[in-house]
Design a protein around this motif. Structure first.
Motif, PDB file in Angstrom:
ATOM      1  N   UNK B  35       0.797  -1.224   0.000  1.00  0.00           N
ATOM      2  CA  UNK B  35       0.000   0.000   0.000  1.00  0.00           C
ATOM      3  C   UNK B  35       0.836   1.284   0.000  1.00  0.00           C
ATOM      4  N   UNK B  36       2.175   1.138   0.046  1.00  0.00           N
ATOM      5  CA  UNK B  36       3.014   2.343   0.042  1.00  0.00           C
ATOM      6  C   UNK B  36       3.067   2.971  -1.354  1.00  0.00           C
ATOM      7  N   UNK B  37       3.024   4.312  -1.425  1.00  0.00           N
ATOM      8  CA  UNK B  37       3.238   4.971  -2.724  1.00  0.00           C
ATOM      9  C   UNK B  37       4.678   4.753  -3.198  1.00  0.00           C
ATOM     10  N   UNK B  38       4.878   4.800  -4.501  1.00  0.00           N
ATOM     11  CA  UNK B  38       6.174   4.482  -5.100  1.00  0.00           C
ATOM     12  C   UNK B  38       7.319   5.305  -4.501  1.00  0.00           C
ATOM     13  N   UNK B  39       7.088   6.592  -4.318  1.00  0.00           N
ATOM     14  CA  UNK B  39       8.140   7.463  -3.799  1.00  0.00           C
ATOM     15  C   UNK B  39       8.577   7.006  -2.416  1.00  0.00           C
ATOM     16  N   UNK B  40       7.594   6.617  -1.628  1.00  0.00           N
ATOM     17  CA  UNK B  40       7.867   6.164  -0.269  1.00  0.00           C
ATOM     18  C   UNK B  40       8.627   4.831  -0.299  1.00  0.00           C
TER      19      UNK B  40
END
Lengths: 407, 407
Positions: B35-40
């Motif tokens: 569920x983490x965004x790509x940047x994160x």
């Protein structure tokens, strides 16, 4: 004569359990008895362990491997010093390695107990700190904090606080690190707590994880307290009960300590070996002075049989010990739909503790906290959660839709 | 990137073990990933656990309850501090309570190991202290010492010393007490050791049991050393590995430490739960700096499977760690007739350790020591014990008559 006692369950298909009990009582105290001359026996009598009970479980048709006995031995206090390592080594040191044996219960003498002040705050002290006396407490757990910087941590803290929780605890795998060292995260989070309090009208305890080398734990704790910490989290089993005992009884540690059950599963789940959960997470945690004790609940993802859970609760709260009660915190996999079960089993003196059940709420972390607050309100009034949800509590409604209600 | 690793055995009849491994690698590190965004994800990558291996054991006709997988996970060093509690909480804290899972092996990174000097003396240092390089060592254990006064203790010490042993250790259940406080019994016993040395021509180490509150262990140790102590015994598991680590790495603790396995049976004997003996009594004891490590032998009264014993030996001695080797001390129920087996399995770098096998000798404690000395002489020359006994060694002969020879 003053004794501490230990009750074991021994599995053995053939053993003469009475004889086995005698051999423990002698072997773990004076070492030998029958070969001692009479004069020596008299002087050694006060050191000799006593068999208090041997209860053999041997019904008709018992399966191989399942014949057992519950054996209680009394160990003279004069044999060991007033600390937990000495008691554990005395009652289970060597025999833990001798066959299929599990330590199921301890009994503490008044004399032994006199060295243990117990929890400094306990249930009553935690309630005083929060000013909450008439309901279960609600705790939220930081989630996915490794690698977060201080701003991200503050943001997550604030969202939890605004949901209306009473306590927030660090993740137990958050160790000293450059991004969020304990004194800085305490300062930042407590400031965020104050801001949230102005909105919610609720006080908040933040249990910061106390980590690092054993000899520096006290100075770490003091540093955190000086930075404003109002509670600490501690991986008691990874350090040893005596370390918890020394911290909790230290006059400079002026905040409640929440003991995490980390590593407890290395001891308690086997039927045949180890130490029961009620000794580990009940008797010894309270003796060592934990104000709050976390343990796997029988409801959620990481489970423990309900009977074992109730035994932990009883040990944390029994009035038969001359010390404050520790607050039980059944944990793991808790969602709002479980709140009525928790209150049924634990009554009002319990912390409802959730991680994923708050952060994973469909409407977000803040709503996740509110859903729990609402579930507690409903359960206290014996209103069905579904009914309460329908009566203008959309956060609870969304939680029940996500996770259901268990009854 | 630098990682420590943990290898588990998980039992589950249905689980998708690959998925389970992924959930451990994520859950015990960054908490969530998909569920983490790509940047994160990019910034969190260095904190994410990695599945190194999943080895499913699922032969045809496997019985219910016996399907398992060996799973190895790599944990980024950046996630935890350089201490044993942090590593254990990271790799086994929460998941120890989550199903049937046993921690079977650890892997230490160079980076992690850099914080651990390991044993200060180790095998080589102990041999230097004794001036013995060409044979196994012999240790004798005090027996039935609770309630003994100083004269009785001295008498027992002397009889052990005159038998020709290299080390004498306290009983691990001898705590601080008025009759024989540590600094006094060290003084008395070391004086007796000197007297015995003049007769036997052998040096002697006496491992005095270090007990009491955690924060006072160092001062107790220093007090004992100032009184002449040349070794210490320590119930490492009752206090925690970090306490052993801090003691062993302290420059003021100038004598070897023998770690007792007391309480280890609460962790290792179950197939399905706990921590393996080779991690507990092998890897972690050496990491924490134990110079000698006692553990149940596969030969005697308190037994452990031979394979497990050999795994402990390997961990204590492997040359792959940048630290001294710890001396293995297989114990419990050892008699002279077992010496050839011990040497077969452990070679020369081992301590032959006996309590009842020395004190229970038909001709007395002193003869009990001699019988072992003779058994070691015979085994080193590959002479059958019975033959050596007949060749003018009456103490060995009496021992073999009492306990037999195991081959």
């Amino acid at each position: 004569m003053s004794y501490c006692t230990a009750t074991y369950r021994l599995y053995d298909d053939q053993a003469d359990f009475r004889k086995k009990a005698d051999s423990i009582a002698v072997g773990m105290t004076v070492g030998s008895w029958t070969e001692l001359p009479q004069a020596k026996r008299e002087s050694m009598q006060k050191h000799l362990g006593q068999v208090l009970n041997v209860d053999v479980h041997e019904p008709e048709g018992v399966k191989p491997g399942e014949r057992y006995a519950d054996i209680t031995i009394a160990y003279p206090d004069v044999n060991f010093s007033r600390d937990i390592p000495a008691l554990l080594v005395t009652v289970f040191g060597k025999i833990s390695m001798d066959g299929r044996i599990k330590l199921n219960r301890l009994g503490f003498s008044e004399e032994y107990l006199s060295a243990f002040p117990g929890p400094k705050f306990g249930i009553s002290g935690i309630r005083d700190a929060l000013g909450v006396y008439d309901r279960p407490l609600l705790m939220s757990i930081f989630k996915s904090v490794i690698g977060l910087n201080m701003d991200e941590l503050r943001d997550q803290f604030t969202r939890q606080a605004l949901g209306g929780v009473d306590l927030i605890k660090d993740d137990e795998i958050l160790f000293e690190n450059e991004l969020t060292p304990i004194e800085k995260r305490v300062e930042v989070c407590l400031k965020a707590a104050e801001a949230a309090s102005r909105e919610t009208g609720k006080k908040l305890l933040y249990a910061a994880n106390l980590t690092g080398p054993t000899s520096r734990l006290k100075s770490q704790a003091v540093k955190a307290i000086e930075a404003g910490a109002n509670a600490l989290l501690f991986n008691a089993l990874a350090y040893g009960y005596d370390v918890l005992h020394e911290l909790s009884s230290d006059p400079d540690i002026t905040v409640p300590i929440a003991a995490h059950p980390s590593l407890a599963g290395a001891y308690y789940p086997s039927r045949h070996y180890g130490i029961s959960a009620s000794v580990l997470l009940g008797q010894l945690m309270r003796l060592a002075g934990a104000d709050l004790v976390l343990f796997p609940s029988p409801y959620g993802s990481v489970t423990m049989p309900r009977e074992e859970n109730m035994a932990i609760r009883d040990e944390l709260m029994t009035g038969s010990l001359p010390m404050k009660a520790s607050m039980p915190v059944p944990s793991a996999g808790i969602h709002p739909g479980l709140v009525p079960l928790i209150l049924r089993d634990f009554g009002q003196d319990v912390v409802v503790n959730a991680g994923g059940g708050i952060h994973g709420h469909p409407m977000g972390t803040e709503a996740g906290g509110r859903a729990f607050v609402q579930a507690i309100e409903a359960a206290q009034q014996s209103i069905r959660l579904a009914d309460y949800a329908d009566a203008g509590h959309p956060e609870l409604k969304a939680a029940l839709e996500a996770w259901g209600e268990k009854r």
